[in-house]
Design an enzyme around this catalytic site. Structure first.
Site, PDB file in Angstrom:
ATOM      1  N   GLY A 103      42.802  40.193 -27.596  1.00 36.92           N
ATOM      2  CA  GLY A 103      42.031  41.160 -26.833  1.00 36.92           C
ATOM      3  C   GLY A 103      42.559  42.565 -26.991  1.00 36.92           C
ATOM      4  CG  HIS A 106      45.343  34.282 -34.150  1.00 29.59           C
ATOM      5  ND1 HIS A 106      45.322  33.099 -33.454  1.00 29.59           N
ATOM      6  CD2 HIS A 106      45.092  33.942 -35.432  1.00 29.59           C
ATOM      7  CE1 HIS A 106      45.066  32.089 -34.268  1.00 29.59           C
ATOM      8  NE2 HIS A 106      44.930  32.584 -35.482  1.00 29.59           N
ATOM      9  CB  THR A 136      38.156  42.105 -29.078  1.00 29.38           C
ATOM     10  OG1 THR A 136      38.973  41.030 -28.578  1.00 29.38           O
ATOM     11  CG2 THR A 136      37.860  43.087 -27.958  1.00 29.38           C
ATOM     12  CG  ASP A 194      39.878  30.979 -33.761  1.00 28.56           C
ATOM     13  OD1 ASP A 194      41.004  30.654 -34.162  1.00 28.56           O
ATOM     14  OD2 ASP A 194      39.637  32.082 -33.229  1.00 28.56           O
TER      15      ASP A 194
END
Length: 284
Positions: free
Chosen positions: A179, A206, A231, A80
């Site tokens: 995040g 993403h 996360t 990734d």
């Protein structure tokens, strides 16, 4: 069973579901992903970030490979967010199913050149290539990207980019962030629809952690066939580890095997929830 990434994504696109691509750092994380996938009969992807690969090296890829091959469901192994040509090539030589050639921080033409280079090598090694067009805000692999630097994916550039690079999948930026979301997420589905009309390769999103379930579901309906999850897995692992120390008697430390077991359990719960959300359960 170890399956090429392209095969997983093409099938997901046709079937109207998405593949969960889960970032793993250790045996515990990879075990949690594969075990949850087997229980729910779902295809999955084991993703390794460059920071983890720099520590784990070839043995980390081999670990993911071994679990994928022994799994009773389709599993792909993916590198990734890698902007290093050297590390990307190493990972492909070591046997990952696919790589994300991350040139998103580069100007458009340089992103094309970087991705073309990786794609050419990947074809010779039998690996797939994912790329990103646009730039997400937030943090990925320890690199912070401020909101002002973030760029949404242009449908016109997406078409040109895919044609010139020959990538197998494209990660798009439509308001998603890496995040934590600091405010209510707003995804540009009109932009996503325009990209879908111009691009015929699988589309990836993403920054899944923190997105409301209804936005995830709507994204799948609009053609997203792969979601990255990082996360929430890390948070679950750390909370489980902390709980083990808190439960230990004064002056003692918990057994490492206890920490491993609880880490697997906690991360497996997250993976199972995501698999159900992504509609991939019972899709093997």
């Amino acid at each position: 069973m170890l399956i090429p990434t392209g095969q997983l994504l093409q099938k997901a696109t046709a079937g109207g579901y998405a593949i969960g691509a889960f970032n793993v750092y250790t045996l515990e994380g990879a075990t949690a992903v594969v075990t949850a996938a087997e229980e729910l009969q779902s295809p999955v992807m084991l993703q390794v970030l460059p920071s983890a690969l720099k520590i784990g090296g070839r043995p980390l890829v081999a670990l993911c490979h071994a679990l994928a091959k022994d799994a009773t469901v389709p599993v792909a192994v993916h590198l990734d967010h890698c902007s290093s040509q050297v590390l990307t090539v190493k990972a492909m030589i070591w046997g990952v199913s696919s790589v994300m050639a991350d040139g998103s921080e580069l100007p458009f033409e340089q992103n094309i050149q970087f991705t073309q280079y990786v794609s050419e090598i990947a074809r010779g090694l039998g690996a797939g290539v994912e790329a990103e067009l646009g730039r997400l805000s937030g943090e990925e692999d320890g690199i912070a990207v401020h909101q002002r630097e973030a760029l949404l994916t242009s449908p016109e550039q997406a078409e040109e980019f895919v044609e010139q690079t020959g990538v197998d999948a494209l990660a798009v930026c439509i308001g998603n962030v890496h995040g934590h979301y600091r405010r209510t997420p707003e995804l540009d589905f009109v932009r996503l629809e325009k990209i879908r009309q111009r691009v015929d390769v699988p589309l990836v999103l993403h920054g899944t952690s923190g997105l409301p379930d209804e936005l995830i579901d709507k994204a799948i309906t609009h053609g997203i066939c792969k979601f990255n999850v990082n996360t929430e897995l890390r948070r679950a692992c750390l909370k489980a580890t902390e709980a083990c120390f808190n439960e230990a008697q004064t002056g003692q430390q918990p057994e490492l095997t206890r920490i491993m077991e609880e880490s697997v359990r906690a991360m497996k719960e997250v993976v199972s929830e995501k698999i159900k959300l992504f509609r991939s359960a019972e899709m093997t």
